[in-house]
Design a protein around this motif. Sequence first.
Motif, PDB file in Angstrom:
ATOM      1  N   GLN A  80       1.493  -1.068   0.103  1.00 54.97           N
ATOM      2  CA  GLN A  80       0.284   0.375   0.108  1.00 54.97           C
ATOM      3  C   GLN A  80       1.083   1.126   0.124  1.00 54.97           C
ATOM      4  OE1 GLN A  80      -0.385  -2.748   1.756  1.00 54.97           O
ATOM      5  NE2 GLN A  80      -2.716  -3.093   2.118  1.00 54.97           N
ATOM      6  N   LEU A  81       2.180   1.296   0.560  1.00 58.62           N
ATOM      7  CA  LEU A  81       3.041   2.758   0.542  1.00 58.62           C
ATOM      8  C   LEU A  81       3.386   2.595  -1.170  1.00 58.62           C
ATOM      9  CD1 LEU A  81       4.881   1.648   3.897  1.00 58.62           C
ATOM     10  CD2 LEU A  81       3.059   3.830   3.753  1.00 58.62           C
ATOM     11  N   ALA A  82       3.665   1.591  -1.640  1.00 58.96           N
ATOM     12  CA  ALA A  82       4.457   2.094  -2.719  1.00 58.96           C
ATOM     13  C   ALA A  82       3.063   2.204  -3.659  1.00 58.96           C
ATOM     14  CB  ALA A  82       4.845   0.220  -2.835  1.00 58.96           C
ATOM     15  N   TRP A  83       2.448   2.003  -3.907  1.00 55.06           N
ATOM     16  CA  TRP A  83       0.847   2.491  -4.305  1.00 55.06           C
ATOM     17  C   TRP A  83       0.616   3.481  -4.699  1.00 55.06           C
ATOM     18  CZ3 TRP A  83      -3.275  -1.666  -2.307  1.00 55.06           C
ATOM     19  CH2 TRP A  83      -2.885  -3.314  -2.928  1.00 55.06           C
ATOM     20  N   SER A  84       0.766   4.047  -2.662  1.00 55.72           N
ATOM     21  CA  SER A  84       1.260   5.840  -2.222  1.00 55.72           C
ATOM     22  C   SER A  84       1.298   6.319  -2.763  1.00 55.72           C
ATOM     23  CB  SER A  84       1.076   5.678  -1.029  1.00 55.72           C
ATOM     24  OG  SER A  84       0.447   7.450  -0.572  1.00 55.72           O
ATOM     25  N   CYS A  85       2.922   6.133  -2.944  1.00 57.30           N
ATOM     26  CA  CYS A  85       4.620   6.549  -3.356  1.00 57.30           C
ATOM     27  C   CYS A  85       3.797   7.101  -4.944  1.00 57.30           C
ATOM     28  CB  CYS A  85       5.355   5.942  -3.131  1.00 57.30           C
ATOM     29  SG  CYS A  85       6.607   6.741  -3.735  1.00 57.30           S
ATOM     30  N   ILE A  86       2.911   5.605  -5.586  1.00 57.38           N
ATOM     31  CA  ILE A  86       3.373   5.979  -6.908  1.00 57.38           C
ATOM     32  C   ILE A  86       2.110   6.722  -7.169  1.00 57.38           C
ATOM     33  CG2 ILE A  86       2.373   3.613  -9.107  1.00 57.38           C
ATOM     34  CD1 ILE A  86       3.999   2.222  -7.334  1.00 57.38           C
ATOM     35  N   ASP A  87       1.318   6.593  -6.966  1.00 53.87           N
ATOM     36  CA  ASP A  87       0.289   7.626  -7.659  1.00 53.87           C
ATOM     37  C   ASP A  87       0.443   9.009  -7.294  1.00 53.87           C
ATOM     38  OD1 ASP A  87      -2.093   6.146  -7.572  1.00 53.87           O
ATOM     39  OD2 ASP A  87      -2.858   5.731  -5.429  1.00 53.87           O
ATOM     40  N   VAL A  88       1.028   9.368  -6.199  1.00 52.43           N
ATOM     41  CA  VAL A  88       1.944  10.983  -5.664  1.00 52.43           C
ATOM     42  C   VAL A  88       2.790  10.780  -6.613  1.00 52.43           C
ATOM     43  CG1 VAL A  88       3.170  12.628  -4.380  1.00 52.43           C
ATOM     44  CG2 VAL A  88       1.203  10.571  -3.203  1.00 52.43           C
ATOM     45  N   ALA A  89       3.946  10.479  -7.613  1.00 53.45           N
ATOM     46  CA  ALA A  89       4.614  10.753  -8.632  1.00 53.45           C
ATOM     47  C   ALA A  89       3.455  10.581  -9.867  1.00 53.45           C
ATOM     48  CB  ALA A  89       5.874   9.455  -8.740  1.00 53.45           C
ATOM     49  N   VAL A  90       2.827  10.647  -9.974  1.00 52.51           N
ATOM     50  CA  VAL A  90       1.313  10.420 -11.493  1.00 52.51           C
ATOM     51  C   VAL A  90       1.242  11.898 -10.852  1.00 52.51           C
ATOM     52  CG1 VAL A  90      -0.399   9.954 -12.588  1.00 52.51           C
ATOM     53  CG2 VAL A  90       1.060   8.099 -11.783  1.00 52.51           C
ATOM     54  N   GLU A  91       1.330  11.889 -10.072  1.00 51.90           N
ATOM     55  CA  GLU A  91       0.022  13.366  -9.372  1.00 51.90           C
ATOM     56  C   GLU A  91       1.062  14.621  -9.938  1.00 51.90           C
ATOM     57  OE1 GLU A  91      -1.914  16.338  -5.511  1.00 51.90           O
ATOM     58  OE2 GLU A  91      -1.921  13.206  -6.200  1.00 51.90           O
ATOM     59  N   MET A  92       2.383  14.296  -9.419  1.00 50.58           N
ATOM     60  CA  MET A  92       3.638  15.179  -9.474  1.00 50.58           C
ATOM     61  C   MET A  92       3.546  15.408 -10.506  1.00 50.58           C
ATOM     62  SD  MET A  92       3.530  16.492  -6.377  1.00 50.58           S
ATOM     63  CE  MET A  92       4.502  17.300  -5.645  1.00 50.58           C
ATOM     64  N   GLY A  93       3.607  14.689 -11.694  1.00 45.15           N
ATOM     65  CA  GLY A  93       4.460  14.612 -12.830  1.00 45.15           C
ATOM     66  C   GLY A  93       5.421  14.024 -12.736  1.00 45.15           C
ATOM     67  N   ILE A  94       6.204  13.302 -11.824  1.00 41.83           N
ATOM     68  CA  ILE A  94       7.677  12.846 -11.893  1.00 41.83           C
ATOM     69  C   ILE A  94       7.911  12.154 -13.410  1.00 41.83           C
ATOM     70  CG2 ILE A  94       8.351  10.125 -11.094  1.00 41.83           C
ATOM     71  CD1 ILE A  94       8.736  13.527  -9.135  1.00 41.83           C
ATOM     72  N   GLU A  95       8.574  12.113 -14.488  1.00 45.05           N
ATOM     73  CA  GLU A  95       9.097  11.786 -14.859  1.00 45.05           C
ATOM     74  C   GLU A  95       9.621  10.353 -15.354  1.00 45.05           C
ATOM     75  OE1 GLU A  95      11.568  14.733 -17.123  1.00 45.05           O
ATOM     76  OE2 GLU A  95      10.484  16.601 -16.591  1.00 45.05           O
ATOM     77  N   GLN A  96      10.172   9.501 -13.794  1.00 40.49           N
ATOM     78  CA  GLN A  96      10.520   8.199 -14.244  1.00 40.49           C
ATOM     79  C   GLN A  96      10.471   8.032 -13.207  1.00 40.49           C
ATOM     80  OE1 GLN A  96      15.074   7.696 -14.765  1.00 40.49           O
ATOM     81  NE2 GLN A  96      14.396   5.818 -15.970  1.00 40.49           N
ATOM     82  N   PHE A  97      10.370   6.546 -12.580  1.00 38.39           N
ATOM     83  CA  PHE A  97      10.027   5.758 -11.516  1.00 38.39           C
ATOM     84  C   PHE A  97      10.524   5.087 -11.039  1.00 38.39           C
ATOM     85  CE2 PHE A  97       8.185   3.955  -8.099  1.00 38.39           C
ATOM     86  CZ  PHE A  97       7.792   4.495  -6.590  1.00 38.39           C
ATOM     87  N   VAL A  98      11.833   4.304 -11.443  1.00 38.49           N
ATOM     88  CA  VAL A  98      12.446   2.983 -10.681  1.00 38.49           C
ATOM     89  C   VAL A  98      12.222   2.508  -9.620  1.00 38.49           C
ATOM     90  CG1 VAL A  98      14.923   2.501 -10.847  1.00 38.49           C
ATOM     91  CG2 VAL A  98      14.578   4.275 -12.013  1.00 38.49           C
ATOM     92  N   MET A  99      11.797   0.992  -9.194  1.00 38.48           N
ATOM     93  CA  MET A  99      11.705   0.843  -8.008  1.00 38.48           C
ATOM     94  C   MET A  99      12.700  -0.059  -8.003  1.00 38.48           C
ATOM     95  SD  MET A  99       7.843  -1.228  -7.385  1.00 38.48           S
ATOM     96  CE  MET A  99       7.479  -0.356  -7.298  1.00 38.48           C
ATOM     97  N   LEU A 100      13.184  -0.815  -6.650  1.00 33.41           N
ATOM     98  CA  LEU A 100      14.368  -1.618  -5.867  1.00 33.41           C
ATOM     99  C   LEU A 100      13.168  -2.492  -5.961  1.00 33.41           C
ATOM    100  CD1 LEU A 100      17.463   0.107  -4.466  1.00 33.41           C
ATOM    101  CD2 LEU A 100      16.986  -1.697  -6.784  1.00 33.41           C
ATOM    102  N   SER A 101      12.507  -3.783  -6.430  1.00 32.87           N
ATOM    103  CA  SER A 101      12.318  -4.266  -5.741  1.00 32.87           C
ATOM    104  C   SER A 101      12.641  -6.188  -4.976  1.00 32.87           C
ATOM    105  CB  SER A 101      11.352  -5.105  -7.037  1.00 32.87           C
ATOM    106  OG  SER A 101      10.361  -6.173  -6.701  1.00 32.87           O
ATOM    107  N   VAL A 102      12.546  -6.858  -5.854  1.00 36.82           N
ATOM    108  CA  VAL A 102      13.415  -8.386  -5.001  1.00 36.82           C
ATOM    109  C   VAL A 102      13.158  -9.711  -5.651  1.00 36.82           C
ATOM    110  CG1 VAL A 102      11.108  -9.030  -4.178  1.00 36.82           C
ATOM    111  CG2 VAL A 102      13.353  -9.466  -2.769  1.00 36.82           C
ATOM    112  N   LEU A 103      14.426  -9.848  -6.170  1.00 41.96           N
ATOM    113  CA  LEU A 103      14.585 -11.202  -7.494  1.00 41.96           C
ATOM    114  C   LEU A 103      13.588 -12.387  -7.171  1.00 41.96           C
ATOM    115  CD1 LEU A 103      16.147 -12.795  -9.391  1.00 41.96           C
ATOM    116  CD2 LEU A 103      17.702 -14.308  -7.892  1.00 41.96           C
ATOM    117  N   HIS A 104      12.508 -12.578  -8.032  1.00 36.41           N
ATOM    118  CA  HIS A 104      11.616 -13.583  -7.984  1.00 36.41           C
ATOM    119  C   HIS A 104      10.587 -13.114  -6.864  1.00 36.41           C
ATOM    120  CE1 HIS A 104      14.124 -16.335 -10.211  1.00 36.41           C
ATOM    121  NE2 HIS A 104      14.956 -16.697  -9.384  1.00 36.41           N
ATOM    122  N   PRO A 105       9.714 -11.959  -7.861  1.00 40.70           N
ATOM    123  CA  PRO A 105       8.188 -11.705  -6.334  1.00 40.70           C
ATOM    124  C   PRO A 105       7.646 -12.784  -6.882  1.00 40.70           C
ATOM    125  CG  PRO A 105       8.485 -10.151  -8.252  1.00 40.70           C
ATOM    126  CD  PRO A 105      10.256 -10.866  -8.364  1.00 40.70           C
TER     127      PRO A 105
END
Length: 288
Positions: A80-105
Amino acid sequence: MVLVTAACGNVMSRIIPILLQNGIQVKALDANPAVENLKEIGVAETCIGDVHDPDTYKKAMEGCTQVLYQPTLADEEEAQLAWSCIDVAVEMGIEQFVMLSVLHPGMSTLLQHTQKLKAEEYLIYKGLSDGLNYTILQPTHYYHNFPVPIVVEGNCYKVFYDPETKLSLVDAEDVGAVAARVLTEPGHQNATYELVGDEFLSSSEMVDLFNRYTGKNVSIIYETDPEETMKMFSITDWEGYSADMFRHLADTYTKYGLAGNSHVLTWLLGRAPRTFEDFVKREMDKIK
């Protein structure tokens, strides 16, 4: 400017210097007031805030065009925290979003992997629906989970899963080098990159190699008591999500391990990935 989240954590504290070395201007976000100290190494701006409050992300993204997102550790609201950050990025017009995830999610017995799978899915949909330029980085188990200063001080390496289980490993600084490349050159939109080093080692093998490289006689301790295992990670709530997550982690690593392929990382780095020996030498130099 790039907003870097969880800036004081074990991962980002190793990645941020690599970004700075590549001329990337960084704004660092963390709930820990110690984030202010990152200005001493060249971080341009800092932001202290609780990411459970969406306004924190809005404040942090002011003046930024890119985000390098690292989730908080062992948080049951991670997705949910990730979703919130992504939503704000879209709202704020962020040009690039790079996510550090994990191998084999998709490894469903690992709770933190399941959380990251949900976060990845949401980011992919936002890329499709809102045109968000995203890249997903999927690092495997980090070398720094072998904590050299603690190992040297205690003359032992404590592990919470079978010491003979093998894991694919990666150097956080190599992950930082990839992040720097993705953030500074075109062509990585909609990409998902597995970041895996060449070595596939058990904890016992790492201890043997460490002793060979350093001339020390470090032993290995397999901690099977769940409560003692939780103490290794400063967890005192034996019934909470964090404890449950580490129980699943210990069980999955013991039964299966974790394996990946190094071709993608080698291509992105333009060289061979760093080895465990490289990591040990670098960490030993820090404590001499």
